[in-house]
Design a protein around this motif. Structure first.
Motif, PDB file in Angstrom:
ATOM      1  N   VAL A  52      -3.550   5.434  -8.474  1.00 39.72           N
ATOM      2  CA  VAL A  52      -2.565   3.948  -8.489  1.00 39.72           C
ATOM      3  C   VAL A  52      -1.179   4.188  -8.821  1.00 39.72           C
ATOM      4  CG1 VAL A  52      -1.825   1.533  -7.539  1.00 39.72           C
ATOM      5  CG2 VAL A  52      -3.748   2.114  -7.636  1.00 39.72           C
ATOM      6  N   ILE A  53      -1.707   4.160 -10.229  1.00 38.17           N
ATOM      7  CA  ILE A  53      -0.513   4.348 -11.316  1.00 38.17           C
ATOM      8  C   ILE A  53       0.385   5.309 -10.998  1.00 38.17           C
ATOM      9  CG2 ILE A  53       0.414   4.565 -13.715  1.00 38.17           C
ATOM     10  CD1 ILE A  53      -2.666   3.083 -14.405  1.00 38.17           C
ATOM     11  N   ASN A  54       0.020   7.178 -11.208  1.00 38.26           N
ATOM     12  CA  ASN A  54       0.762   8.247 -10.744  1.00 38.26           C
ATOM     13  C   ASN A  54       1.411   8.105  -9.974  1.00 38.26           C
ATOM     14  OD1 ASN A  54      -0.677   9.005 -13.387  1.00 38.26           O
ATOM     15  ND2 ASN A  54      -2.223   9.619 -11.983  1.00 38.26           N
ATOM     16  N   PHE A  55       0.976   6.936  -8.561  1.00 35.87           N
ATOM     17  CA  PHE A  55       1.338   6.587  -6.921  1.00 35.87           C
ATOM     18  C   PHE A  55       3.053   6.297  -7.697  1.00 35.87           C
ATOM     19  CE2 PHE A  55       2.495   4.909  -3.359  1.00 35.87           C
ATOM     20  CZ  PHE A  55       2.655   5.739  -2.778  1.00 35.87           C
ATOM     21  N   PHE A  56       2.706   5.421  -7.847  1.00 32.21           N
ATOM     22  CA  PHE A  56       3.564   3.930  -8.324  1.00 32.21           C
ATOM     23  C   PHE A  56       4.710   4.982  -9.394  1.00 32.21           C
ATOM     24  CE2 PHE A  56       0.574   0.042  -8.124  1.00 32.21           C
ATOM     25  CZ  PHE A  56       1.317  -0.258  -7.072  1.00 32.21           C
ATOM     26  N   LYS A  57       4.867   5.635 -10.430  1.00 29.11           N
ATOM     27  CA  LYS A  57       4.983   6.369 -11.267  1.00 29.11           C
ATOM     28  C   LYS A  57       6.064   7.222 -10.085  1.00 29.11           C
ATOM     29  CE  LYS A  57       5.721   8.944 -15.139  1.00 29.11           C
ATOM     30  NZ  LYS A  57       5.412   9.788 -16.274  1.00 29.11           N
ATOM     31  N   GLY A  64      13.005   4.736  -6.348  1.00 33.96           N
ATOM     32  CA  GLY A  64      13.069   3.714  -7.055  1.00 33.96           C
ATOM     33  C   GLY A  64      11.721   2.280  -6.669  1.00 33.96           C
ATOM     34  N   SER A  65      12.404   1.556  -6.755  1.00 33.45           N
ATOM     35  CA  SER A  65      11.354  -0.231  -6.691  1.00 33.45           C
ATOM     36  C   SER A  65      11.096  -0.639  -5.653  1.00 33.45           C
ATOM     37  CB  SER A  65      11.454  -1.144  -7.934  1.00 33.45           C
ATOM     38  OG  SER A  65      12.485  -1.671  -7.530  1.00 33.45           O
ATOM     39  N   PRO A  66      11.770  -0.807  -4.698  1.00 32.16           N
ATOM     40  CA  PRO A  66      12.317  -0.900  -3.435  1.00 32.16           C
ATOM     41  C   PRO A  66      10.920  -0.752  -1.725  1.00 32.16           C
ATOM     42  CG  PRO A  66      14.196  -1.208  -3.376  1.00 32.16           C
ATOM     43  CD  PRO A  66      13.654  -0.196  -5.038  1.00 32.16           C
ATOM     44  N   LEU A  67      10.014  -1.863  -1.759  1.00 29.63           N
ATOM     45  CA  LEU A  67       9.046  -1.139  -0.641  1.00 29.63           C
ATOM     46  C   LEU A  67       7.928  -1.019  -1.600  1.00 29.63           C
ATOM     47  CD1 LEU A  67      11.486  -0.240   2.216  1.00 29.63           C
ATOM     48  CD2 LEU A  67       9.796  -2.848   1.899  1.00 29.63           C
ATOM     49  N   ILE A  68       8.194  -0.875  -2.527  1.00 29.47           N
ATOM     50  CA  ILE A  68       6.692   0.464  -3.405  1.00 29.47           C
ATOM     51  C   ILE A  68       5.558  -0.276  -3.036  1.00 29.47           C
ATOM     52  CG2 ILE A  68       7.266  -1.035  -6.072  1.00 29.47           C
ATOM     53  CD1 ILE A  68       7.000   1.877  -6.999  1.00 29.47           C
ATOM     54  N   ASP A  70       4.619  -1.740  -0.608  1.00 30.27           N
ATOM     55  CA  ASP A  70       4.039  -1.685   0.957  1.00 30.27           C
ATOM     56  C   ASP A  70       3.981   0.341   0.779  1.00 30.27           C
ATOM     57  OD1 ASP A  70       5.146  -3.922   2.317  1.00 30.27           O
ATOM     58  OD2 ASP A  70       6.441  -3.818   1.073  1.00 30.27           O
ATOM     59  N   LYS A  71       4.452   1.126   0.379  1.00 27.32           N
ATOM     60  CA  LYS A  71       4.724   2.295   0.545  1.00 27.32           C
ATOM     61  C   LYS A  71       2.755   2.791  -0.539  1.00 27.32           C
ATOM     62  CE  LYS A  71       9.166   3.261   0.469  1.00 27.32           C
ATOM     63  NZ  LYS A  71      10.146   4.087  -1.090  1.00 27.32           N
ATOM     64  N   ALA A  72       2.056   1.966  -1.557  1.00 25.97           N
ATOM     65  CA  ALA A  72       1.076   2.214  -1.806  1.00 25.97           C
ATOM     66  C   ALA A  72      -0.205   1.650  -1.466  1.00 25.97           C
ATOM     67  CB  ALA A  72       1.089   1.126  -3.196  1.00 25.97           C
ATOM     68  N   ARG A  73       0.436   0.342  -0.393  1.00 29.15           N
ATOM     69  CA  ARG A  73      -1.084   0.021   0.709  1.00 29.15           C
ATOM     70  C   ARG A  73      -0.704   0.299   1.309  1.00 29.15           C
ATOM     71  NH1 ARG A  73      -0.259  -4.252   4.741  1.00 29.15           N
ATOM     72  NH2 ARG A  73      -2.442  -4.979   4.786  1.00 29.15           N
ATOM     73  N   GLU A  74       0.206   1.061   2.285  1.00 30.75           N
ATOM     74  CA  GLU A  74      -0.249   2.789   2.816  1.00 30.75           C
ATOM     75  C   GLU A  74      -1.441   3.581   2.604  1.00 30.75           C
ATOM     76  OE1 GLU A  74       3.477   4.414   4.996  1.00 30.75           O
ATOM     77  OE2 GLU A  74       4.350   2.412   5.023  1.00 30.75           O
ATOM     78  N   VAL A  75      -1.273   3.874   1.266  1.00 30.36           N
ATOM     79  CA  VAL A  75      -1.464   5.126   1.168  1.00 30.36           C
ATOM     80  C   VAL A  75      -3.224   4.610   0.628  1.00 30.36           C
ATOM     81  CG1 VAL A  75      -1.838   6.735  -0.691  1.00 30.36           C
ATOM     82  CG2 VAL A  75      -0.011   6.162   0.089  1.00 30.36           C
ATOM     83  N   PHE A  76      -3.510   3.340   0.368  1.00 28.11           N
ATOM     84  CA  PHE A  76      -5.003   3.217  -0.841  1.00 28.11           C
ATOM     85  C   PHE A  76      -4.822   2.320   0.350  1.00 28.11           C
ATOM     86  CE2 PHE A  76      -1.600   4.233  -3.929  1.00 28.11           C
ATOM     87  CZ  PHE A  76      -2.883   5.921  -4.516  1.00 28.11           C
ATOM     88  N   GLY A  77      -4.747   1.466   0.754  1.00 31.62           N
ATOM     89  CA  GLY A  77      -5.239  -0.068   1.536  1.00 31.62           C
ATOM     90  C   GLY A  77      -5.979  -0.646   1.469  1.00 31.62           C
ATOM     91  N   PHE A  78      -5.016  -0.995   0.694  1.00 36.47           N
ATOM     92  CA  PHE A  78      -5.376  -2.232  -0.343  1.00 36.47           C
ATOM     93  C   PHE A  78      -5.048  -3.636   0.346  1.00 36.47           C
ATOM     94  CE2 PHE A  78      -2.274  -0.506  -3.106  1.00 36.47           C
ATOM     95  CZ  PHE A  78      -1.114  -1.985  -3.083  1.00 36.47           C
ATOM     96  N   ASP A  79      -5.844  -5.244   0.726  1.00 41.76           N
ATOM     97  CA  ASP A  79      -5.599  -5.381   1.207  1.00 41.76           C
ATOM     98  C   ASP A  79      -3.694  -6.959   1.305  1.00 41.76           C
ATOM     99  OD1 ASP A  79      -6.163  -8.352   2.045  1.00 41.76           O
ATOM    100  OD2 ASP A  79      -7.284  -7.827   2.204  1.00 41.76           O
ATOM    101  N   GLU A  80      -3.599  -7.053   2.013  1.00 38.97           N
ATOM    102  CA  GLU A  80      -2.285  -7.391   2.006  1.00 38.97           C
ATOM    103  C   GLU A  80      -2.279  -8.646   0.871  1.00 38.97           C
ATOM    104  OE1 GLU A  80       1.716  -9.401   2.372  1.00 38.97           O
ATOM    105  OE2 GLU A  80       0.874  -7.023   3.213  1.00 38.97           O
TER     106      GLU A  80
END
Length: 203
Positions: A52-57, A64-68, A70-80
């Motif tokens: 997750v850290i590597n993905f965020f980075k 940049g930071s906008p929608l980051i 949502d993008k991580a949630r799409e990839v990793f499927g964690f809860d809203e």
């Protein structure tokens, strides 16, 4: 960053935006992402925090930071439901490492203080988040000379109202100050207040 010796000595005060002017915004955000990734792994046991850290980075560096979130949630499927934790960390995170000023900014501030100039921070963004950054920055003893204002508590950029409010509060005229920013919004902000502006760029 312009050096202090290049500044008009008639200026009585210097006004700074915070992010990417005094300190790198990414140094704060990447630590927030690190804390969130480790929290998520602790609570859910998956995904691994390092992934997750590597993905965020990677996303931050490319988009940049906008929608980051949502993008991580799409990839990793964690809860809203974890959005609340993510947002809270942005405002309240206790960082593993102190935030450091750009070396050029630190040198400028130190020289300005010795020369008895006023140092004002006028920052946009969530006031709680910006204040959290300020509290966790290594100011090298300069913190007692700072006066901090948040445009979101006065009037959002590029309205001149926040700058004019600060000038009035400190008994300053527009020609007495120099505003340091790094975006087109900052430039317009200064222009609307008829305040001299310097666009800060770091190599």
């Amino acid at each position: 960053m312009i050096t202090y010796s290049e500044i008009d000595p008639q200026k009585k005060a210097f006004i700074f935006e915070l992010d990417n002017v005094l300190l790198p915004e990414k140094d704060y955000l990447l630590q927030v992402y690190y804390l969130f990734a480790n929290f998520l792994e602790y609570v859910e046991a998956f995904p691994p925090a390092t992934d997750v850290i590597n993905f965020f980075k990677k996303v931050y560096e490319n988009h940049g930071s906008p929608l980051i979130f949502d993008k991580a949630r799409e990839v990793f499927g964690f809860d809203e439901k974890y959005r609340e934790n993510f947002d809270r960390l942005h405002r309240e995170a206790k960082l593993p490492l102190k935030l450091l000023l750009y070396k050029e900014s630190l040198n400028f501030l130190q020289e300005a203080v010795v020369d008895r100039k006023e140092i004002l921070i006028v920052s946009s963004g969530d006031p709680l988040q910006q204040l959290n950054k300020i509290r966790q920055t290594e100011w090298n003893g300069l913190e007692k000379y700072l006066r901090v204002y948040f445009t979101d508590e006065i009037a959002p950029k590029p309205s001149a109202e926040a700058l004019l409010y600060v000038l009035d509060k400190h008994g300053l005229k527009t020609e007495d100050v120099l505003f340091f920013g790094t975006t087109e919004l900052d430039a317009q902000f200064a222009k609307n207040a008829i305040v001299d502006f310097i666009n800060v760029k770091y190599s």
